[in-house]
Enzyme design. Structure first.
Site, PDB file in Angstrom:
ATOM      1  CE  LYS A   9       2.990   0.959   1.270  1.00 47.04           C
ATOM      2  NZ  LYS A   9       1.776   1.709   0.510  1.00 47.04           N
ATOM      3  CE1 TYR A  49       5.034   3.540  -3.540  1.00 50.04           C
ATOM      4  CE2 TYR A  49       6.468   4.144  -1.938  1.00 50.04           C
ATOM      5  CZ  TYR A  49       5.486   3.325  -2.411  1.00 50.04           C
ATOM      6  OH  TYR A  49       4.529   2.261  -1.463  1.00 50.04           O
ATOM      7  CG  ASN A 112      -1.303   1.957   1.365  1.00 49.21           C
ATOM      8  OD1 ASN A 112      -0.442   1.756   1.754  1.00 49.21           O
ATOM      9  ND2 ASN A 112      -2.055   2.266   0.128  1.00 49.21           N
ATOM     10  CG  HIS A 115       4.505  -2.190  -2.570  1.00 50.04           C
ATOM     11  ND1 HIS A 115       4.011  -1.266  -3.516  1.00 50.04           N
ATOM     12  CD2 HIS A 115       5.362  -2.819  -3.127  1.00 50.04           C
ATOM     13  CE1 HIS A 115       4.266  -1.614  -4.485  1.00 50.04           C
ATOM     14  NE2 HIS A 115       5.263  -2.464  -4.548  1.00 50.04           N
ATOM     15  CD  GLU A 126       7.658  -2.990  -6.982  1.00 50.29           C
ATOM     16  OE1 GLU A 126       6.826  -1.898  -7.432  1.00 50.29           O
ATOM     17  OE2 GLU A 126       6.871  -4.005  -6.496  1.00 50.29           O
TER      18      GLU A 126
HETATM   19  P1  ABT Z   1       1.482   0.460  -3.143  1.00 54.34           P
HETATM   20  O1  ABT Z   1       1.407  -0.796  -2.988  1.00 54.34           O
HETATM   21  O2  ABT Z   1       2.119   1.203  -2.229  1.00 54.34           O
HETATM   22  O3  ABT Z   1       2.177   0.953  -4.373  1.00 54.34           O
HETATM   23  O4  ABT Z   1       0.035   1.057  -3.322  1.00 54.34           O
HETATM   24  P2  ABT Z   1      -1.127   0.632  -4.318  1.00 54.34           P
HETATM   25  O5  ABT Z   1      -0.362   0.097  -5.584  1.00 54.34           O
HETATM   26  O6  ABT Z   1      -2.397   0.134  -4.045  1.00 54.34           O
HETATM   27  O7  ABT Z   1      -1.470   2.140  -4.869  1.00 54.34           O
HETATM   28  P3  ABT Z   1      -0.809   3.370  -5.504  1.00 54.34           P
HETATM   29  B1  ABT Z   1      -1.745   3.999  -6.636  1.00 54.34           B
HETATM   30  O8  ABT Z   1       0.535   2.886  -6.401  1.00 54.34           O
HETATM   31  O9  ABT Z   1      -0.258   4.267  -4.495  1.00 54.34           O
HETATM   32  C1  ABT Z   1       1.202   4.307  -4.108  1.00 54.34           C
HETATM   33  C2  ABT Z   1       1.244   4.978  -2.838  1.00 54.34           C
HETATM   34  O10 ABT Z   1       0.834   6.199  -2.779  1.00 54.34           O
HETATM   35  C3  ABT Z   1      -0.080   6.540  -1.794  1.00 54.34           C
HETATM   36  N1  ABT Z   1      -1.245   7.546  -2.410  1.00 54.34           N
HETATM   37  C4  ABT Z   1      -1.663   7.277  -3.409  1.00 54.34           C
HETATM   38  C5  ABT Z   1      -1.376   8.638  -1.726  1.00 54.34           C
HETATM   39  O11 ABT Z   1      -0.878   8.797  -0.773  1.00 54.34           O
HETATM   40  N2  ABT Z   1      -2.563   9.432  -2.266  1.00 54.34           N
HETATM   41  C6  ABT Z   1      -3.108   8.959  -3.308  1.00 54.34           C
HETATM   42  O12 ABT Z   1      -4.060   9.800  -3.943  1.00 54.34           O
HETATM   43  C7  ABT Z   1      -2.803   7.953  -4.048  1.00 54.34           C
HETATM   44  C8  ABT Z   1      -3.471   7.449  -5.409  1.00 54.34           C
HETATM   45  C9  ABT Z   1      -0.756   5.148  -1.463  1.00 54.34           C
HETATM   46  C10 ABT Z   1       0.512   4.351  -1.549  1.00 54.34           C
HETATM   47  N3  ABT Z   1       1.319   4.405  -0.488  1.00 54.34           N
HETATM   48  N4  ABT Z   1       1.143   4.525   0.536  1.00 54.34           N
HETATM   49  N5  ABT Z   1       1.437   4.579   1.644  1.00 54.34           N
HETATM   50 MG    MG Z   2       1.532   0.632  -6.339  1.00 57.32          MG
END
Ligand code: ABT
Ligand code: MG
Length: 148
Positions: A9, A49, A112, A115, A126
């Site tokens: 990212k 997303y 984070n 992905h 994807e």
């Molecule tokens: P991705 O690999 O980005 O999909 O992350 P992951 O699958 O571990 O977690 P999910 B639940 O799919 O989160 C997608 C993106 O949304 C962000 N997020 C998630 C938030 O900002 N706040 C939240 O409360 C949650 C649950 C984290 C992930 N991406 N970023 N950056």
């Molecule tokens: Mg995810």
């Protein structure tokens, strides 16, 4: 052979962690079959997303992904979808285990670093969303017999 979609990212690219992150998948033994540095269109970010489109964090998430270049990749290997998620660590970097990418380098759930597809069917969707077939190259690393 199983494939997964990984995307470093904007925060991972901006912080100079591309080499470090790629190294972890390489040294684990997975095979890189496609990779590109790219600016992400709003349409692609929203499509990627799509499952989160009704969540309160969706707008900010799309803004983040289009804000700066990402590195999109496809990796191949036995069990690579779940295996890559293990190397990546929990969604919230604060609680992600040390030794994982998020556990070692992150602090914020909205930043984070990387992905990874969460299931084999998601990976198929994807990969076709992010890559054209001709951008992917299947090859057999000669080292494979030493790792397995
Ligand atoms: P991705 O690999 O980005 O999909 O992350 P992951 O699958 O571990 O977690 P999910 B639940 O799919 O989160 C997608 C993106 O949304 C962000 N997020 C998630 C938030 O900002 N706040 C939240 O409360 C949650 C649950 C984290 C992930 N991406 N970023 N950056
Ligand atoms: Mg995810």
């Amino acid at each position: 052979m199983e494939r997964t979609f990984l995307m470093i990212k904007p925060d991972g690219v901006q912080r100079g962690l591309v080499g470090e992150i790629v190294r972890r998948f390489e040294t684990k033994g997975f095979t890189l079959v496609g990779m590109k540095l790219m600016a992400v269109s709003r349409e692609l970010a929203e499509g990627h997303y799509d499952v989160h489109k009704d969540k309160p964090f969706f707008k900010g998430l799309v803004e983040f992904i289009v804000s700066s270049p990402v590195v999109a990749m496809v990796w191949e290997g036995e069990g690579v979808v779940a295996g890559a998620r293990t190397l990546i660590g929990a969604t919230n970097p604060l609680t992600a285990a040390p030794g994982t990418i998020r556990g070692d380098f992150g602090m914020d759930v909205g930043r984070n670093l990387i992905h990874g597809s969460d299931a084999v069917e998601t990976a198929t969707r994807e990969i076709s969303l992010w890559f054209k077939e001709e951008e992917l190259t299947s090859w057999t690393p000669s080292l494979m017999s030493w790792i397995k």
